[in-house]
Design a protein around this motif. Structure first.
Motif, mmCIF file in Angstrom:
data_model
loop_
_atom_site.group_PDB
_atom_site.id
_atom_site.type_symbol
_atom_site.label_atom_id
_atom_site.label_comp_id
_atom_site.label_asym_id
_atom_site.label_seq_id
_atom_site.Cartn_x
_atom_site.Cartn_y
_atom_site.Cartn_z
ATOM 1 N N GLU A 42 0.823 -1.206 0.000
ATOM 2 C CA GLU A 42 0.000 0.000 0.000
ATOM 3 C C GLU A 42 0.863 1.265 0.000
ATOM 4 O OE1 GLU A 42 -2.647 -0.089 3.273
ATOM 5 O OE2 GLU A 42 -3.731 -1.887 2.581
ATOM 6 N N ARG A 43 0.343 2.307 -0.659
ATOM 7 C CA ARG A 43 0.969 3.635 -0.594
ATOM 8 C C ARG A 43 0.435 4.345 0.654
ATOM 9 N NH1 ARG A 43 2.758 6.126 -5.624
ATOM 10 N NH2 ARG A 43 2.631 4.634 -7.358
ATOM 11 N N PRO A 44 1.256 4.529 1.665
ATOM 12 C CA PRO A 44 0.757 5.178 2.889
ATOM 13 C C PRO A 44 0.252 6.593 2.599
ATOM 14 C CG PRO A 44 2.891 4.146 3.265
ATOM 15 C CD PRO A 44 2.663 4.127 1.787
ATOM 16 N N GLY A 45 -0.970 6.881 3.034
ATOM 17 C CA GLY A 45 -1.531 8.219 2.878
ATOM 18 C C GLY A 45 -1.876 8.595 1.457
ATOM 19 N N GLN A 46 -1.881 7.616 0.540
ATOM 20 C CA GLN A 46 -2.179 7.902 -0.860
ATOM 21 C C GLN A 46 -3.095 6.820 -1.408
ATOM 22 O OE1 GLN A 46 1.283 9.041 -3.354
ATOM 23 N NE2 GLN A 46 2.521 8.694 -1.523
ATOM 24 N N HIS A 47 -3.693 7.125 -2.553
ATOM 25 C CA HIS A 47 -4.479 6.116 -3.244
ATOM 26 C C HIS A 47 -3.553 5.123 -3.948
ATOM 27 C CE1 HIS A 47 -8.177 8.288 -2.525
ATOM 28 N NE2 HIS A 47 -7.630 9.394 -3.034
#
Length: 287
Positions: free
Chosen positions: A42-47
């Motif tokens: 996952e991209r932390p804090g992003q889509h």
């Protein structure tokens, strides 16, 4: 549109398909893509995700058969022969699709030979499931190409003459170079055999720039086998010599299409020319 002919399938001593009492009524998993093991995070804090390389899990091939006997006793004999040929295994073996010219390496993990009293006079059904830890689909034909080494000190020599022995041979190498063609859609992992006499032999995959060097000396009559998939290095085919691989070496693989391979080595003192031989063996490979 006409469908591709499946043809006969070979498993050990048994053959299924046209001309046999085992009719193939269904096949799944041969042309399917095995389950993907994605390397995404996952991209932390992003889509979205950061995506990594995709690897496949094992291949599972399911085969449905119709058994056609001449009598109840014949049908029973067919069922027993199928049962005996599909026992639990220690090692995978070839499941070969003869007309299509491909094979997988599998183990029988499930077998069903149901009893149906309504049709038991001479016909029956069966279902087999093959687990292929190695998901690749390989060409039935084993391909091979050879070249002698190029050594500036020894000059140029040319390959020995060789004849076919159930294999397809690539073009003869000159000046320590050969072209190996992988007609599959995935990288193929070749087996390399280096025959002495030679010192510090090196195999370069010119197409990609990878270079595998051995810090070793092979005398006349000595050889080493290198399996690029398992990365085993076996002196005289059995004695492990993984320590011979020079630090920083990269293991060559055959990309889909044509691959140029160069073989170099230092001639041994007193050797009459450079007669060391590299033999590359591979199969077309796809997923």
């Amino acid at each position: 549109m006409a469908q591709q002919r499946l043809g006969q399938i070979q498993w050990g001593a048994l053959t299924f398909g046209p001309g046999t009492p085992y009719t193939v009524t269904g096949l799944e998993g041969l042309d399917d893509l095995p389950e993907i093991r994605a390397q995404d995070v996952e991209r932390p804090g992003q889509h979205g995700d950061y995506t990594g390389p995709d690897y496949t899990g094992p291949r599972v091939v399911q085969l449905k058969l119709g058994l056609r006997g001449e009598s109840p006793d014949d049908l029973r004999a067919l069922s027993i022969a199928l049962r005996n040929a599909t026992q639990p295994q220690d090692e995978p073996q070839q499941l070969a699709f003869l007309e299509q010219g491909v094979m997988v390496l599998g183990k029988v993990r499930r077998r069903s030979i149901p009893y149906d009293a309504e049709y038991l006079w001479r016909i029956g059904d069966a279902a087999l499931e093959f687990y292929c830890a190695d998901p690749y689909v390989y060409g039935l034909t084993e391909r091979q190409a050879s070249t002698t080494a190029y050594s500036p000190a020894a000059g140029r020599t040319y390959p020995l003459v060789y004849s076919s022995g159930g294999r397809t041979y690539g073009s003869a190498g000159t000046s320590g170079r050969i072209t190996a063609v992988n007609d599959g859609a995935s990288p193929a992992y070749p087996v390399l055999r280096l025959d002495g006499p030679v010192a510090t032999p090196a195999v370069e995959h010119v197409t990609s720039g990878s270079l595998l060097t051995l810090d070793a000396t092979l005398q006349v009559g000595e050889y080493v086998l290198i399996d690029t998939r398992t990365r085993a290095v076996l002196f005289m085919g059995s004695a492990p010599r993984r320590s011979w691989v020079r630090a920083g070496s990269t293991w060559p693989v055959l990309l889909p299409g044509s691959n140029e391979i160069a073989y170099r080595g230092a001639a041994l003192s007193g050797a009459p020319g450079q007669t060391s031989l590299l033999t590359v063996t591979w199969r077309d490979t796809s997923l």
